[in-house]
Design a protein around this motif. Structure first.
Motif, PDB file in Angstrom:
ATOM      1  N   ILE A 698      -6.627  52.301  15.949  1.00 37.21           N
ATOM      2  CA  ILE A 698      -5.676  53.052  16.509  1.00 37.21           C
ATOM      3  C   ILE A 698      -6.271  53.377  18.016  1.00 37.21           C
ATOM      4  CG2 ILE A 698      -4.132  55.022  16.178  1.00 37.21           C
ATOM      5  CD1 ILE A 698      -3.439  52.768  14.444  1.00 37.21           C
ATOM      6  N   GLN A 699      -7.368  53.976  17.896  1.00 38.43           N
ATOM      7  CA  GLN A 699      -7.849  54.523  19.044  1.00 38.43           C
ATOM      8  C   GLN A 699      -7.901  53.336  20.179  1.00 38.43           C
ATOM      9  OE1 GLN A 699      -8.758  57.847  19.679  1.00 38.43           O
ATOM     10  NE2 GLN A 699      -7.925  58.051  17.405  1.00 38.43           N
ATOM     11  N   GLN A 700      -8.283  52.237  19.962  1.00 39.05           N
ATOM     12  CA  GLN A 700      -8.439  51.158  20.799  1.00 39.05           C
ATOM     13  C   GLN A 700      -6.837  50.792  21.329  1.00 39.05           C
ATOM     14  OE1 GLN A 700     -10.424  48.138  18.318  1.00 39.05           O
ATOM     15  NE2 GLN A 700     -12.325  49.248  18.692  1.00 39.05           N
ATOM     16  N   VAL A 701      -6.028  50.794  20.576  1.00 37.81           N
ATOM     17  CA  VAL A 701      -4.607  50.571  21.007  1.00 37.81           C
ATOM     18  C   VAL A 701      -4.143  51.851  21.919  1.00 37.81           C
ATOM     19  CG1 VAL A 701      -2.301  50.537  20.070  1.00 37.81           C
ATOM     20  CG2 VAL A 701      -4.102  49.324  18.726  1.00 37.81           C
ATOM     21  N   MET A 702      -4.463  53.062  21.534  1.00 30.73           N
ATOM     22  CA  MET A 702      -3.816  53.893  22.181  1.00 30.73           C
ATOM     23  C   MET A 702      -4.646  53.934  23.862  1.00 30.73           C
ATOM     24  SD  MET A 702      -4.635  57.301  19.688  1.00 30.73           S
ATOM     25  CE  MET A 702      -4.452  58.485  21.136  1.00 30.73           C
ATOM     26  N   ALA A 703      -5.849  53.575  23.774  1.00 33.77           N
ATOM     27  CA  ALA A 703      -6.554  53.276  25.072  1.00 33.77           C
ATOM     28  C   ALA A 703      -6.210  51.843  25.840  1.00 33.77           C
ATOM     29  CB  ALA A 703      -7.916  53.724  25.047  1.00 33.77           C
ATOM     30  N   HIS A 704      -5.321  51.088  25.259  1.00 36.22           N
ATOM     31  CA  HIS A 704      -5.096  49.666  25.635  1.00 36.22           C
ATOM     32  C   HIS A 704      -6.453  49.096  25.837  1.00 36.22           C
ATOM     33  CE1 HIS A 704      -0.858  50.717  26.048  1.00 36.22           C
ATOM     34  NE2 HIS A 704      -1.192  51.872  26.726  1.00 36.22           N
ATOM     35  N   ASP A 705      -7.442  49.137  25.072  1.00 35.73           N
ATOM     36  CA  ASP A 705      -8.705  48.893  25.124  1.00 35.73           C
ATOM     37  C   ASP A 705      -8.833  47.340  24.531  1.00 35.73           C
ATOM     38  OD1 ASP A 705     -11.668  48.534  25.679  1.00 35.73           O
ATOM     39  OD2 ASP A 705     -11.921  50.308  24.240  1.00 35.73           O
ATOM     40  N   TYR A 706      -8.481  46.329  25.176  1.00 42.79           N
ATOM     41  CA  TYR A 706      -8.815  44.967  24.427  1.00 42.79           C
ATOM     42  C   TYR A 706     -10.301  44.625  24.479  1.00 42.79           C
ATOM     43  CZ  TYR A 706      -9.013  39.958  23.938  1.00 42.79           C
ATOM     44  OH  TYR A 706      -9.261  38.777  23.187  1.00 42.79           O
ATOM     45  N   GLU A 707     -10.941  45.064  25.315  1.00 41.24           N
ATOM     46  CA  GLU A 707     -12.540  44.863  25.569  1.00 41.24           C
ATOM     47  C   GLU A 707     -13.012  45.395  24.272  1.00 41.24           C
ATOM     48  OE1 GLU A 707     -14.507  43.124  27.485  1.00 41.24           O
ATOM     49  OE2 GLU A 707     -12.939  42.184  28.669  1.00 41.24           O
ATOM     50  N   GLY A 708     -12.964  46.900  23.933  1.00 40.38           N
ATOM     51  CA  GLY A 708     -13.436  47.451  22.885  1.00 40.38           C
ATOM     52  C   GLY A 708     -13.073  46.687  21.524  1.00 40.38           C
ATOM     53  N   MET A 709     -11.991  46.242  21.218  1.00 38.13           N
ATOM     54  CA  MET A 709     -11.557  45.540  20.190  1.00 38.13           C
ATOM     55  C   MET A 709     -12.163  44.390  20.024  1.00 38.13           C
ATOM     56  SD  MET A 709      -9.698  42.818  18.623  1.00 38.13           S
ATOM     57  CE  MET A 709      -8.564  42.213  20.103  1.00 38.13           C
ATOM     58  N   TYR A 710     -12.241  43.570  21.069  1.00 36.96           N
ATOM     59  CA  TYR A 710     -12.856  42.108  21.250  1.00 36.96           C
ATOM     60  C   TYR A 710     -14.533  42.389  20.810  1.00 36.96           C
ATOM     61  CZ  TYR A 710     -15.385  38.248  23.503  1.00 36.96           C
ATOM     62  OH  TYR A 710     -16.129  37.080  23.803  1.00 36.96           O
ATOM     63  N   ASN A 711     -15.274  43.330  21.464  1.00 37.57           N
ATOM     64  CA  ASN A 711     -16.567  43.492  21.236  1.00 37.57           C
ATOM     65  C   ASN A 711     -16.984  43.718  19.860  1.00 37.57           C
ATOM     66  OD1 ASN A 711     -17.501  42.873  23.921  1.00 37.57           O
ATOM     67  ND2 ASN A 711     -16.902  44.864  24.683  1.00 37.57           N
ATOM     68  N   ARG A 712     -16.021  44.760  19.315  1.00 42.64           N
ATOM     69  CA  ARG A 712     -16.183  45.143  17.841  1.00 42.64           C
ATOM     70  C   ARG A 712     -15.935  44.083  16.794  1.00 42.64           C
ATOM     71  NH1 ARG A 712     -16.103  50.344  15.508  1.00 42.64           N
ATOM     72  NH2 ARG A 712     -15.780  50.395  13.258  1.00 42.64           N
ATOM     73  N   GLN A 713     -15.078  43.253  17.142  1.00 43.23           N
ATOM     74  CA  GLN A 713     -14.658  42.205  16.041  1.00 43.23           C
ATOM     75  C   GLN A 713     -15.611  40.925  16.320  1.00 43.23           C
ATOM     76  OE1 GLN A 713     -12.210  42.091  13.751  1.00 43.23           O
ATOM     77  NE2 GLN A 713     -12.409  44.355  14.492  1.00 43.23           N
ATOM     78  N   LEU A 714     -15.919  40.895  17.464  1.00 40.20           N
ATOM     79  CA  LEU A 714     -17.014  39.638  17.761  1.00 40.20           C
ATOM     80  C   LEU A 714     -18.384  40.000  17.056  1.00 40.20           C
ATOM     81  CD1 LEU A 714     -16.905  37.295  19.583  1.00 40.20           C
ATOM     82  CD2 LEU A 714     -18.181  38.380  21.107  1.00 40.20           C
TER      83      LEU A 714
END
Length: 821
Positions: A698-714
Motif C-alpha cells: 500500500i505504501q508503494q502504491v501511495m508513492a507510485h514506487d514501482y522500483e520499490g515494488m520491483y526490488n522487493r519482489q525480485l
C-alpha cells in the motif's frame, strides 16, 4: 516429381500426416495451401500442406488428397515456422496452433447427414416403434438432413440410438458431407443494358419511359449515381442506393428490368465500412516525448526489443503514432497489440483519424465471416497497413512486419489459458517480429517483473518517461482504514466517509468518478448466518456468486446457475444472507447514495455483446454517465478527460490471493486504475480502502514506487527460485475419479522426479481443485533458463508414453502450461 504431401490437421496430434498427390492432378500444389483429406472412418478435414516430397511412407497404406481448395496458399512465410515454434515452446501440437490460428470459416468440417432410403419396406414380423416412425416422417419432408436439422424438424432429442436402429434396418443411410462455413457477402447491383456513349440507345430508353414518370425518375437517378454522362470510369450503382435516391418502389425497377433497360448482377462486397477517410495530422510531440522517441530509435539500433516505461498519461500513444507513421512510410506493416477489446474502442477512433483506411481492426467479437475477410485482405494485399488487435492478431498473414507494439505489456489478458495453445501473445509477438526482421516495442506504466528484469539486464532496450503529459501531477492516493471505520460504525454500506465526500464534491463540480472492484456479481458468497452453510457448485469446488438482477446463484467457472434456497438446507432456518460485494451490489448502493446520478457498470456481465464496450465507454466519455463501476476492464489504458476521483474499494482482496505474483498484480491494477484520475491539466484523487494501510505494498502504491515494488519482489523470487530466475511449467492432470487421479498423479510425479529431480514440486491441489466435474492436480517444474524446451518437451512426452502401459492412464486428461500467469 513430388508425389506426396505432409499435412497438418486441425487435431491435437503431435505429428504430420502424409498423403498421396493424385497422379492425374494438374493443379499446382504448394506449402500453405488447404486440401481436403480423409482421416479416420468417413471423416474429412481441411489440412494445410507443410511440405512436398517423393519419399514413400513405410508400414501403412497412404490415402490420397481429395481436393485442393486454394489457387494460392492461405499462409505466408513464415507462418508455418511460427506455428512450429509455438507448438515446440508451449508444449502442444501444431494441430492445436492451426485450430487457434485460422478463422473457422477457412476450415471445412465434416457434418453427419442422414438420407432416407426410399425403397425401404417395413417387415411384417418386426414393426417399427413410434420414435422410428416419427423420424422417418420427418425425413419424408426433406429426404436429406443433418442430425441437427432432423432434431429441429422432428422436435425430438437424443436421436442417435433411434438412428442406429434405423441404420441397422437400412431404413436410412448416413453419409459425411463437406460443409464450407465462409460465405462472401454479396449485394445486388444495377447496370444499363447498353454501353456508355451509345446516345441513340439512351434516347430510345427515355422514349420508352416517357409515359411512366416513376421509371423516368429512376433512369435519371441511375445516370446521376453512375456518372453516366461524364467522361471517365463509370461508378457501379447498388440496387439499394438506386431505390434510395429515386424514392420509388422495387416494383418500378422490376418493370424496367422486364423492359430490358436495366439488368441486375451480384457483386461480392466488404462487410466493413470501406469509405476512404480523410487522414489528419499526427499531433506533434512534446519535448519529453520527442526525447523518448529519439531514444527508442537509438535503442532499436542495438536491441530487437525495447521497453518504454512511461507513467500513466505520459503520452505513450502519441509516441507510438510517430513510430507507426515512420514504418508505414517505409512501406512495411505494423501490428499494434492491446490486451482487451475494450481498448480498441477509444484507440480505433484516435488511430482512424491519423491513418485512415490503412487501419485494420481484428478481434474475437467480429463474426467468423468478418474475420475471414480481414484474413483475405491481408493475404491479398501487401500494402502498408496498421493492424490493431488482441492476442489472436499474431496469427494473421502479415507480408512484411516492420514494427510490433505491445501496449500494456504486463496485462494477463495476453496469456491464453484454454484451450491449447496456451501461448503468451507478448512473448510470441517478439518471436514473430524477429522472423520478419521487425522491431518490438513494449509499453506500460507498470512493466511485468520479467520484462523489467530483461531490460535492466540489457537483453531489452529501456526508455523511461517519468512525467505526465503537460506535467500534470500524478494523483494523490489517500488510504482509508476500512477496519477502523467499521469499528467506529462509520461505513455506509461498502463506502467510507472519505470516499463518499470526495465523490459528492466531484459530482457537484461536474466531474466524473470511477469505482474499481475486481469482482462481478452482487455478492461473492452466500452464507447461512445460523450454521455458516455456503452453497457450492455441484460441478466445481467453488462457492457460488449471487447475481441479484437474475435472482440466482452462478458458478463463474462452469456457468451453471442455481436457485437461491429460501431456507438453509443444512439447518432448516430462513437465515441465508450475502457476504462481500461485487460490482452489481456497488451499482445498487450508488443508486441509493446518489439518487438520480446516471451510472454505468463495466464487467463481463454487461459487455457480452459486440457493441456493449463501445456504448459504455462512449456514454462515459461524453458525460452521459457520471459514475463508472468496473472490474479490471477499466484499468486497461482507457482515457477519460473529466475523471477526478477514483475509488479502489477492496485492495486487500487482490493482495491476499495465494500466488507468488499476487503483490505484483495488485500493484499493477491499483497503479493503472489510479492513472485514470487527474488527466488533462487536472490533479486527481484516489481513495484506497484497505484493512492494512501500513502494508509495504500500500505504501508503494501511495508513492507510485514501482522500483520499490520491483526490488522487493525480485529479492523474494530469487530466494525461492521463481521467474525471472527460473522458467515455470505447470502440468495439469484431470479425471472424474478423485481417488484414481491422486494415485496416477503421484506415480506420474515420481516418474518425473527420476529425470528432473528436485525441480519437480507436487502433485498439489490448485486453489480450485474441481471444475466441470473434473478433479484437478497440478505438478510444477522449475527449469533453468538455459534448459532446451525441445529437450524438455521430448522428456515429458517420453514419461507420458511410458505411463500409458497402465490403461487407466489413458482416461486421464493431461496438458502443460508453459510460463503460467
Amino acid at each position: 516429381m513430388n508425389r506426396f504431401a505432409d499435412v497438418v490437421l486441425p487435431l491435437p496430434l503431435y505429428k504430420y500426416f502424409t498423403y498421396r498427390i493424385p497422379a492425374d492432378w494438374q493443379q499446382p500444389l504448394s506449402p500453405g495451401s488447404r486440401v481436403v483429406v480423409p482421416f479416420g472412418r468417413k471423416k474429412y478435414y481441411t489440412a494445410i500442406v507443410v511440405r512436398l516430397h517423393d519419399v514413400t511412407p513405410q508400414g501403412y497404406e497412404v490415402k490420397e488428397i481429395l481436393s485442393l481448395l486454394d489457387e494460392r496458399p492461405v499462409l505466408r512465410r513464415p507462418q508455418l515456422q511460427f506455428w512450429e515454434w509455438i507448438a515446440d515452446y508451449y508444449l502442444c501440437s501444431v494441430g492445436d496452433v492451426y485450430k487457434a490460428a485460422l478463422p473457422s470459416g477457412l476450415k471445412l468440417e465434416s457434418e453427419t447427414t442422414v438420407t432416407l432410403n426410399t425403397e425401404f419396406e417395413e417387415p411384417d414380423d418386426d414393426r417399427l416403434k413410434e420414435r422410428e416412425w416419427m423420424l422417418l416422417a420427418a425425413l419424408s419432408k426433406k429426404p436429406r438432413m443433418t442430425v441437427q436439422e432432423l432434431e429441429k424438424e422432428s422436435g425430438m432429442h437424443n436421436l442417435l440410438p433411434t438412428l442406429r436402429l434405423l441404420l441397422e434396418r437400412e431404413a436410412v443411410f448416413v453419409s459425411e458431407q463437406i460443409k464450407a462455413h465462409y460465405r462472401p457477402k454479396t449485394e445486388t447491383y444495377v447496370r444499363l443494358t447498353f454501353a456508355p456513349g451509345d446516345e441513340a440507345a439512351l434516347r430510345h430508353a427515355f422514349e420508352r419511359v416517357k409515359q411512366a414518370k416513376k421509371q423516368e425518375v429512376m433512369l435519371l437517378s441511375f445516370l446521376d449515381l453512375s456518372h453516366f454522362m461524364q467522361l471517365g470510369k463509370l461508378c457501379e450503382v447498388s440496387r439499394k442506393s438506386l431505390l434510395d435516391r429515386s424514392g420509388v418502389s422495387s416494383a418500378v425497377l422490376g418493370a424496367m428490368v422486364e423492359k430490358g433497360l436495366f439488368e441486375t448482377y451480384k457483386k461480392e462486397i466488404s462487410r466493413f465500412d470501406t469509405a476512404t477517410l480523410p487522414v489528419g495530422e499526427i499531433a506533434p510531440l512534446s519535448e519529453l516525448q520527442q526525447t523518448a522517441y529519439r531514444q527508442i530509435l537509438d535503442s532499436f539500433k542495438e536491441h530487437a526489443v525495447t521497453l518504454l516505461h512511461g507513467v500513466t498519461s505520459s503520452g505513450k500513444t502519441e509516441i507510438y503514432a510517430h513510430l507507426i507513421q515512420r514504418v508505414l512510410d517505409g512501406g512495411r506493416q505494423v501490428l499494434y497489440l492491446v490486451p482487451e477489446i475494450a481498448l480498441t474502442t477509444q484507440l480505433t477512433n484516435r488511430l482512424r483519424k491519423m491513418f485512415g483506411d490503412k487501419l485494420v481492426i481484428y478481434h474475437s467479437k467480429f463474426s467468423d465471416n468478418e474475420r475471414v475477410e480481414i484474413w483475405n485482405t491481408l493475404l491479398n494485399d501487401r500494402s502498408p497497413r496498421l493492424v490493431l488487435g488482441v492476442r489472436s492478431s499474431i496469427f494473421l498473414p502479415f507480408a512484411d512486419l516492420g514494427l510490433v507494439i505491445v501496449d500494456e505489456e504486463h496485462e494477463t489478458s495476453y496469456k491464453q489459458y484454454d484451450p491449447a495453445p496456451r501461448y503468451h501473445a507478448r512473448n510470441a509477438a517478439i518471436v514473430l517480429a524477429s522472423m520478419h526482421g521487425a522491431k518490438t516495442l513494449l509499453g506500460t506504466a507498470t512493466p511485468a517483473i520479467e520484462t523489467y528484469f530483461n531490460a535492466r539486464q540489457g537483453k531489452y532496450g529501456l526508455v523511461e518517461l517519468k512525467h505526465r503529459f503537460n506535467d500534470v501531477e500524478l494523483p494523490q492516493i489517500i488510504p482509508v482504514d476500512v477496519k477502523e471505520m467499521r469499528r467506529k460504525n462509520r461505513m455506509q454500506g461498502n463506502f467510507t466517509p472519505e470516499l463518499i465526500n470526495r465523490m459528492q464534491t466531484a459530482l457537484q463540480e461536474g466531474e466524473q468518478v470511477i469505482l474499481f472492484q475486481n469482482r462481478r456479481g452482487f455478492a461473492p458468497m452466500v452464507e447461512c448466518k445460523q450454521c455458516a452453510w455456503v452453497p457450492k457448485c455441484e460441478h466445481c469446488d467453488v462457492s457460488l456468486t449471487y447475481h441479484k438482477r437474475y435472482n440466482q446463484l452462478t458458478c463463474h467457472y462452469c456457468g451453471y446457475t442455481y436457485e437461491i434456497p429460501k431456507v438453509c438446507p443444512a439447518c432448516g432456518q430462513p437465515t441465508i444472507g450475502v457476504m462481500g460485494f461485487g460490482t452489481e451490489r456497488i451499482e445498487e448502493d450508488i443508486a441509493r447514495l446518489f439518487p438520480g446520478v446516471p451510472v454505468s457498470r463495466m464487467d463481463l456481465d454487461t459487455t457480452r455483446s459486440r457493441n456493449a464496450y463501445e456504448q459504455i465507454i462512449d456514454d462515459f466519455s461524453k458525460g452521459k454517465n457520471k459514475i463508472l463501476i468496473g472490474t479490471q476492464m477499466i484499468t486497461k489504458g482507457l482515457d477519460f478527460d473529466h475523471v477526478s476521483v477514483v475509488g479502489i474499494l477492496s485492495a486487500d482482496q487482490m493482495m491476499n490471493f495465494p500466488d507468488f505474483r499476487a503483490h505484483e498484480r495488485a500493484f499493477q491494477m491499483m497503479e493503472q486504475v489510479s492513472g485514470r484520475a487527474g488527466r488533462k491539466n487536472r490533479n486527481g484523487v484516489v481513495v484506497l480502502q484497505t484493512s492494512d494501510p501500513s502494508s509495504p505494498l500500500i505504501q508503494q502504491v501511495m508513492a507510485h514506487d514501482y522500483e520499490g515494488m520491483y526490488n522487493r519482489q525480485l529479492a523474494e523470487r530469487k530466494a525461492f527460485s521463481y521467474p525471472p530466475y527460473t522458467r515455470l511449467i505447470y502440468v495439469y492432470l484431470k479425471h472424474r475419479d478423485e481417488t484414481l487421479l491422486q494415485e496416477l498423479a503421484v506415480r506420474y510425479t515420481t516418474a518425473l522426479r527420476e529425470v528432473f529431480g528436485a525441480r519437480v514440486l507436487g502433485p498439489d491441489n490448485p486453489p480450485v481443485a474441481r471444475i466441470q466435474s473434473l478433479y484437478i492436480r497440478k505438478v510444477m517444474l522449475k527449469m533453468e533458463l538455459a534448459a532446451s524446451m525441445s529437450r524438455v518437451k521430448e522428456i515429458l512426452r517420453q514419461v507420458y508414453e511410458n505411463m500409458l502401459v497402465d490403461d487407466r492412464f489413458k482416461s486421464l486428461l493431461l496438458y502443460y502450461d508453459v510460463d503460467p500467469l
